[in-house]
Structures are given as C-alpha cells and as structure tokens.
Design a protein around this motif. Structure first.
Motif, short mmCIF file in Angstrom:
data_model
loop_
_atom_site.label_atom_id
_atom_site.label_comp_id
_atom_site.label_asym_id
_atom_site.label_seq_id
_atom_site.Cartn_x
_atom_site.Cartn_y
_atom_site.Cartn_z
N MET A 115 0.72 -1.17 -0.04
CA MET A 115 0.02 0.06 -0.09
C MET A 115 0.83 1.13 0.07
N VAL A 116 1.75 1.31 0.70
CA VAL A 116 2.68 2.46 0.99
C VAL A 116 3.34 2.62 -0.41
N CYS A 117 4.02 1.65 -1.02
CA CYS A 117 4.63 1.40 -2.13
C CYS A 117 3.90 2.22 -3.38
N VAL A 118 2.75 1.84 -3.45
CA VAL A 118 1.79 2.25 -4.48
C VAL A 118 1.14 3.71 -4.18
N PHE A 119 1.09 4.00 -3.05
CA PHE A 119 0.52 5.49 -2.39
C PHE A 119 1.40 6.57 -2.76
N ASN A 120 2.67 6.07 -2.44
CA ASN A 120 3.85 7.08 -2.73
C ASN A 120 4.45 7.27 -4.07
N GLY A 121 3.97 6.04 -4.91
CA GLY A 121 4.63 5.72 -6.14
C GLY A 121 3.54 6.23 -7.17
N ARG A 122 2.90 5.49 -7.84
CA ARG A 122 2.04 5.63 -9.10
C ARG A 122 0.81 6.31 -8.56
N ALA A 123 0.46 6.04 -7.52
CA ALA A 123 -0.93 6.87 -6.90
C ALA A 123 -0.76 8.26 -6.59
N GLN A 124 0.33 8.48 -6.45
CA GLN A 124 0.83 10.06 -6.11
C GLN A 124 0.02 10.59 -4.88
N GLY A 125 -0.13 9.73 -3.94
CA GLY A 125 -1.05 10.13 -2.78
C GLY A 125 -2.46 10.07 -2.83
N SER A 126 -2.79 9.71 -3.86
CA SER A 126 -4.53 9.17 -4.13
C SER A 126 -4.81 7.88 -3.30
N ALA A 127 -5.62 8.02 -2.51
CA ALA A 127 -6.08 6.77 -1.65
C ALA A 127 -7.10 6.25 -2.40
N GLU A 128 -7.78 6.96 -3.46
CA GLU A 128 -8.77 6.41 -4.21
C GLU A 128 -7.98 5.35 -5.43
N TYR A 129 -7.15 6.10 -5.97
CA TYR A 129 -6.43 5.30 -7.01
C TYR A 129 -5.73 4.08 -6.31
N LEU A 130 -4.97 4.11 -5.28
CA LEU A 130 -4.73 2.96 -4.54
C LEU A 130 -5.66 1.79 -4.50
N ILE A 131 -6.96 2.26 -3.92
CA ILE A 131 -8.07 1.27 -3.30
C ILE A 131 -8.65 0.71 -4.72
N GLU A 132 -8.90 1.60 -5.64
CA GLU A 132 -10.01 1.21 -6.71
C GLU A 132 -9.00 0.51 -7.78
N THR A 133 -7.77 0.50 -7.91
CA THR A 133 -6.72 -0.23 -8.94
C THR A 133 -6.02 -0.96 -8.68
#
Length: 158
Positions: A115-133
């Motif tokens: 979760m941290v890796c994606v949140f700080n990486g490709r999601a650029q801080g978007s919890a919605e992106y992390l969660i939905e994709t």
C-alpha cells in the motif's frame, strides 16, 4: 448467562480505550512530519475501525492495524494535516477489506508495504487510486497464487 452482554460491553469498552491510547501514542512520532490527530479525530478513527471490521466480517484483538498504518504512511510526501484523518480512515477501511479479499494470503506487513509503495509511487498520494485499481489487482493475483515478493511477476502493480 444473563451477564454475557455486560461482559461483551466491558470488553468492547476496553478495546476502544486501548485503541485510542495506541493511536494517541503515535502523535508523538508523527508530529515531526507535521501530522497530529485530535481527540475527536482519534475517536472517529476508532469508530471507523469498528465499522470497517464489521463490514469486512473480520475480528481483531488489541488496538488494531491503525498504528502500523500511521507509522508506515506518516513520512509520505503526500500526507497533509488537513486530510490526514480522512486518508487514514480510507487506508484502514481498505486494509481490512483487501486483507479479506486477498484471502489473508499476505501478512499485514506485506499488505501495508504494498500500500505504501503504490501510494507514494504511481498513486501519487491518491487513496482512491490505490484502493480502486492497485489493491484490486493485488487481490486478483493473490487468489491466483501470485507471490508479492516476486518482482518479475509484479508487472505494473507498482
């Protein structure tokens, strides 16, 4: 047997107190990143935990996963004080939901690390992106026997 509901109420009350204490203790560490939860926000997050556990059908002992999430995410360049509590609530709910959806294939620490890796990486801080994709994809991989530690098969997950 007549006292059983009172026993449950007492145990639930102790769990809430413990959860609040653990979250409150995190503030000392997170203040160096400009992040602090108020008593009202702590109470709200503890209630969100109860709701998330209920909706995911999970049971948890102790203070919960939130302190681990706080410590893992507090140094993110994307967290800001004004959205801190709301983001933590989203991350906590997502954690419980996807822990169940991944059939407990990943340990708590593995799921949080992802979760941290994606949140700080490709999601650029978007919890919605992390969660939905990304978390959806991770769960599909888990059900198919994917090993998160095998970077060659990770594809575009990160």
């Amino acid at each position: 047997m007549a006292d059983l509901p009172d026993i449950f109420k007492s145990q639930m009350g102790l769990a809430v107190v413990e959860a609040k204490q653990e979250i409150r203790a995190c503030n000392e560490f997170t203040e160096r990143f400009g992040l602090k939860l108020s008593e009202e926000e702590i109470t709200e997050l503890v209630q969100c935990r109860a709701d998330a556990l209920k909706s995911s059908g999970r049971v948890e002992f102790g203070g919960g996963i939130l302190p681990k999430l706080i410590y893992a995410f507090c140094d993110s360049p994307y967290l800001e004080q004004d959205s801190y509590e709301a983001t933590l609530a989203q991350l906590q709910e997502a954690f419980y939901y996807y822990k169940t959806e991944a059939l407990d294939f990943y340990t708590d620490d593995e799921l949080i690390e992802y979760m941290v890796c994606v949140f700080n990486g490709r999601a650029q801080g978007s919890a919605e992106y992390l969660i939905e994709t990304s978390l959806d994809a991770l769960c599909r991989y888990a059900r198919d026997g994917y090993d998160a530690r095998n970077a060659d098969k990770a594809g575009d997950l990160f």
